[in-house]
Design an enzyme around this catalytic site. Structure first.
Site, PDB file in Angstrom:
ATOM      1  N   GLU A  48      25.382  35.124  88.447  1.00 60.39           N
ATOM      2  CA  GLU A  48      26.771  34.683  88.579  1.00 60.39           C
ATOM      3  C   GLU A  48      27.064  33.411  87.796  1.00 60.39           C
ATOM      4  O   GLU A  48      28.196  33.158  87.393  1.00 60.39           O
ATOM      5  CB  GLU A  48      27.144  34.487  90.047  1.00 60.39           C
ATOM      6  CG  GLU A  48      27.292  35.793  90.827  1.00 60.39           C
ATOM      7  CD  GLU A  48      25.994  36.268  91.443  1.00 60.39           C
ATOM      8  OE1 GLU A  48      24.924  35.698  91.124  1.00 60.39           O
ATOM      9  OE2 GLU A  48      26.040  37.222  92.266  1.00 60.39           O
ATOM     10  N   PHE A 110      26.755  36.942 108.059  1.00 61.42           N
ATOM     11  CA  PHE A 110      25.890  37.304 106.932  1.00 61.42           C
ATOM     12  C   PHE A 110      26.616  37.018 105.608  1.00 61.42           C
ATOM     13  O   PHE A 110      27.747  37.435 105.412  1.00 61.42           O
ATOM     14  CB  PHE A 110      25.507  38.782 107.013  1.00 61.42           C
ATOM     15  CG  PHE A 110      24.689  39.244 105.841  1.00 61.42           C
ATOM     16  CD1 PHE A 110      23.426  38.710 105.611  1.00 61.42           C
ATOM     17  CD2 PHE A 110      25.186  40.182 104.951  1.00 61.42           C
ATOM     18  CE1 PHE A 110      22.673  39.115 104.518  1.00 61.42           C
ATOM     19  CE2 PHE A 110      24.441  40.592 103.855  1.00 61.42           C
ATOM     20  CZ  PHE A 110      23.180  40.064 103.645  1.00 61.42           C
ATOM     21  N   GLN A 111      25.957  36.303 104.718  1.00 64.81           N
ATOM     22  CA  GLN A 111      26.495  35.934 103.412  1.00 64.81           C
ATOM     23  C   GLN A 111      27.799  35.163 103.497  1.00 64.81           C
ATOM     24  O   GLN A 111      28.665  35.265 102.642  1.00 64.81           O
ATOM     25  CB  GLN A 111      26.654  37.179 102.522  1.00 64.81           C
ATOM     26  CG  GLN A 111      25.301  37.813 102.208  1.00 64.81           C
ATOM     27  CD  GLN A 111      25.344  38.788 101.056  1.00 64.81           C
ATOM     28  OE1 GLN A 111      26.322  39.486 100.858  1.00 64.81           O
ATOM     29  NE2 GLN A 111      24.259  38.834 100.304  1.00 64.81           N
ATOM     30  N   LYS A 160      37.183  39.842 103.273  1.00 68.72           N
ATOM     31  CA  LYS A 160      37.097  41.295 103.138  1.00 68.72           C
ATOM     32  C   LYS A 160      38.258  42.016 103.830  1.00 68.72           C
ATOM     33  O   LYS A 160      38.817  42.969 103.297  1.00 68.72           O
ATOM     34  CB  LYS A 160      35.763  41.765 103.722  1.00 68.72           C
ATOM     35  CG  LYS A 160      35.535  43.246 103.501  1.00 68.72           C
ATOM     36  CD  LYS A 160      34.064  43.585 103.430  1.00 68.72           C
ATOM     37  CE  LYS A 160      33.907  45.101 103.446  1.00 68.72           C
ATOM     38  NZ  LYS A 160      33.080  45.578 102.347  1.00 68.72           N
ATOM     39  N   MET A 482      15.622  16.067  74.306  1.00 68.76           N
ATOM     40  CA  MET A 482      16.445  14.888  74.516  1.00 68.76           C
ATOM     41  C   MET A 482      15.815  13.953  75.550  1.00 68.76           C
ATOM     42  O   MET A 482      15.880  12.737  75.414  1.00 68.76           O
ATOM     43  CB  MET A 482      17.857  15.307  74.947  1.00 68.76           C
ATOM     44  CG  MET A 482      18.842  14.159  74.998  1.00 68.76           C
ATOM     45  SD  MET A 482      18.943  13.292  73.412  1.00 68.76           S
ATOM     46  CE  MET A 482      20.446  13.989  72.745  1.00 68.76           C
TER      47      MET A 482
END
Ligand code: TPP
Lengths: 568, 165
Positions: A48, A110-111, A160, A482
């Protein structure tokens, strides 16, 4: 209409052509709708973070709003670095995240994650949608907020049950948010004052920032600079906002800016800053920044003005409109070009002396490939495209980014895609994917370090899947270069954790993904390998083994005055 | 530059995230909120917020600009800079009131026009309203008698109307 249908309908009405995303339980309804919507192309990424950066790269290169769609919980948190990156550089992106059903919010379902809470400090605004009927209005507002004023990322969290609920679709044609009214038109008196200062100064510098690019003000900057004969320097984000190959360009200023840009700014008596926010990488030690200069600061965001440096003439407004107004005065007054030239004659003489004394330089000698040589060769081979805007270059972060900024000449806006404010390693490659999606016909090149490229290298699969002929040029020094440079200069060469024990064989890796892999280990191989890559019509990874301990110079040590440069 | 207390009057959309955004703006930048009062306005879609903060002019300028930048924020006024204003705070003070001190507490209430809102054999609970300076004075005077608990609301403020328009 169901909520999911409304979301897709809203995206269509906003003119969204492509979405970068990754599915999951909390967005499965939207994905089901997308399945039936061939007009909107969905790019399936592999992480993602890649989706957020790709949407960002799409936005930076096209000027449109980039869109990314991810699931709740881990899908949402994986985008946070991408969101923060877009936020720091003021890039318009809309992030759609799935969320658990409204009844479960706050239950550690959940999630579930409080993504609006997590992203509050790194979004321009965010929404949690509570009712299906609010969807069109909120999505409309989200796009509006993302693209107007000082652009930025806007997140919309979509529970949802809101996606599954049904309601009437009502699309507000006009959008007016009473609490959000960006100021576009500059105050005429301030513009007038700015002009007076220009007329009376003798050592001016124009400072071009990213705001010039986002407001599309590059032509105005150029016209003003040419009419008044002003030297122009750019921030990293401003590169391309004024032609880098223009004789009046001083290149980039700041920590790794040119000697002459930093000297000019330090000795100037007037700075006209346009869409630049005086980041600490630009100013160095603030107290010592341009001590003799009066400062005119044009910015659409009033918070940028007076934040880091004192400003004599603040101009709140859109960069393009503000410069148009300034140009109107210039034309009205019609002061002959000869007089302007005369006014800055000595100043230009001084600048030419600085330019001659310490130009950007390096020596390509011996068996090692110098990274600067690679970038210069790349520029040579693509100069026509650079001038016509047919090449887009993204970078990762580190030395690779700074060498690119120094040695490639960006003539056109939106041709350099780089993470300026956040300095996000792993940004360049997914951003290049986004840029290539937005510009199928252009040449898109990501300049990478061996460290950065490994942060989102999984997106090779995405690029292959989409048939994107992105070129990745790895300046492989075997170090987190760097950081190594800082350790060399400021930590007595204690190279702590900057050398990987394992670096993959990038050529084989490319081949494993089905891409073309090329390698150069000697100076004479650079040009043929670059040519081969540029001519290839496939995803191509070029592994260039460069001098391992090469540094980026000039350099202003952090916290020092910009005149205290370490030269080569 | 000298640090000063500023009282800001903020109108903000009455939406769930709004207050968190304002609080986050302060915590994220290391600015301190001395006090904060929020409630709905006549227009139920807007909340009014009185916020007291301390800082030098540059910091206050930044705070105000940052507040204005929030998409939910409708209006910000620095009432401290806008001429005269009325400011009020309320406190509930539970003070020890034994035989020997009960009379003295009541006398103090009288002088300061406080109200006794609860009485128990060993305590009085007093309601006091006024500018912060008055609350401070009452608290200082009651301290030696023995304060058991204080709850303060934080300041609310409003600009004074011009007397001769
Ligand atoms: C996500 C992230 N982690 C850490 C850093 C700190 N950092 C800045 S530059 C750099 C080294 C980059 O190494 P490499 O990608 O190999 O590029 P080079 O400097 O060698 O060109 C690191 C670790 C960062 N900018 N971003």
């Amino acid at each position: 209409m169901t909520g999911a249908q409304m979301i897709v309908e809203a995206l269509k009405r906003e003119g969204v052509e492509v979405i970068f995303g990754y599915p999951g339980g909390a967005v499965i309804d939207i994905y089901d709708e997308l399945y039936r919507t061939p007009e909107i192309k969905h790019v399936l990424v592999r992480h993602e973070q890649g989706a957020a950066h790709a949407a960002d790269g799409y936005a930076r290169s096209t000027g449109k709003v980039g869109v990314c769609l991810v699931t709740s919980g881990p899908g949402a948190t994986n985008t946070v670095t991408g969101i923060a990156t877009a936020y720091m550089d003021s890039i318009p992106v809309v992030i759609l995240t799935g969320q658990v059903p409204t009844k479960l919010i706050g239950n550690d379902a959940f999630q579930e994650v409080d993504i609006t809470g997590i992203t509050r400090p790194c979004t321009k605004h965010n929404f949690l949608v509570k009712r299906t009927e609010d969807l069109p209005r909120i999505l409309r507002a989200a796009f509006h907020i993302a693209r107007t004023g000082r652009p930025g990322p806007v997140l919309v969290d979509l529970p949802k049950d809101v996606q599954q609920g049904k309601a009437e679709f009502y699309w507000p044609e006009e959008i007016r948010l009473r609490s959000y009214q960006p100021v576009y038109d500059p105050h005429p008196r301030q513009v007038e004052k700015a002009y007076r200062l220009l007329e009376s100064c003798t050592r001016p510098v124009v400072l071009v920032g990213g705001g010039v690019i986002s407001s599309g003000a590059h032509e105005e900057v150029r016209e003003l600079a040419e009419r008044l004969h002003l030297p122009v320097t750019m921030t990293l984000m401003g590169l391309g906002g004024f032609p880098g190959s223009h004789p009046q360009s001083l290149g980039m200023l700041g920590m790794h800016g040119t000697y002459y840009a930093n000297m000019a700014v330090a000795n100037s008596d007037l700075i006209l800053a346009v869409g630049a926010r005086f980041d600490d990488r630009v100013t160095g030690k603030v107290d010592a920044f341009a001590p003799m200069a009066k400062i005119i600061h044009i910015d659409i965001d009033p918070t940028s003005i007076q934040k880091n440096v004192r400003v004599d003439v603040p101009i709140v407004g859109d960069c393009k409109r503000s410069l148009e107004k300034l140009l109107e005065i210039v034309k009205e007054v019609a002061r002959p070009e000869k007089i302007w030239r005369e006014q800055f004659k000595e100043w230009w003489e001084q600048i030419e002396i600085w330019k001659k004394r310490y130009p950007l330089s390096y020596k390509q000698e011996g068996e090692y490939i110098k990274p600067q040589f690679v970038i210069e060769k790349l520029y040579e081979l693509t100069r026509d495209k650079a001038q016509s805007g047919e090449i887009i270059i993204s970078t990762e972060v580190g030395q690779n980014q700074m060498w690119t900024a120094q040695f490639y000449k960006f003539d056109r806006p939106r041709t350099l895609i780089t993470s300026g404010g956040l300095g996000t390693m792993g940004f360049g490659f997914p951003a290049a994917i986004g840029a290539q999606m937005g510009h199928p016909g252009k040449l898109v090149v990501d300049i990478a370090g061996d460290g950065s490229i490994q942060m989102n290298i999984q997106e090779m699969a995405t690029a292959m899947e989409q048939g994107l002929p992105v070129k990745v040029i790895i300046l492989n020094n075997g170090y987190l270069g760097m950081v190594r440079q800082w350790q060399e200069l400021f930590y007595e060469r204690r190279y702590s954790a900057v050398k990987f024990q394992v670096i993959p064989d990038f050529v084989k890796l490319a081949e494993a993904y089905g891409a073309l892999g090329l390698r150069a280990t000697r100076p004479e191989e650079v040009e043929p390998v670059l040519k081969q890559a540029l001519e290839s019509d496939r995803l191509t990874l070029v592994d260039i083994h460069i001098a391992p301990e090469e540094g980026v110079f000039p350099m202003v040590p952090a916290g020092r005055a910009t005149t205290e440069m370490i030269l080569v | 530059m000298s640090e000063r207390k500023h009282t800001l009057s903020v109108l903000v959309e009455n939406t769930p995230g709004a207050l968190a955004r304002i609080a986050g703006l302060f915590s994220g930048r290391g600015f301190n909120i001395d006090s904060l009062c929020v409630a709905e306005t006549l227009d139920p879609t807007l909340s009014h917020l009185t916020l007291v903060t301390t800082g030098d002019d540059l910091i206050i300028e930044q705070i105000i600009k940052q507040l204005r930048r929030l998409v939910d924020v409708y209006k910000v006024v620095d009432v401290t800079e806008e001429g005269e204003f009325v400011e009020r705070e309320m406190a509930l003070i539970k003070v020890r009131a034994e035989k020997e001190t009960r009379a003295e507490v009541l006398r103090m209430c009288d002088i300061f026009r406080c109200k006794v809102v609860d009485v128990s054999p060993r305590t009085y609970t007093i309601e006091v309203t006024g500018p912060q300076s008055k609350l401070q004075a009452v608290i200082e005077l009651l301290k030696p008698i023995g304060i058991k608990e204080i709850v303060r609301t934080g300041v609310i403020a409003m600009r004074r109307e011009k007397k001769n328009p």
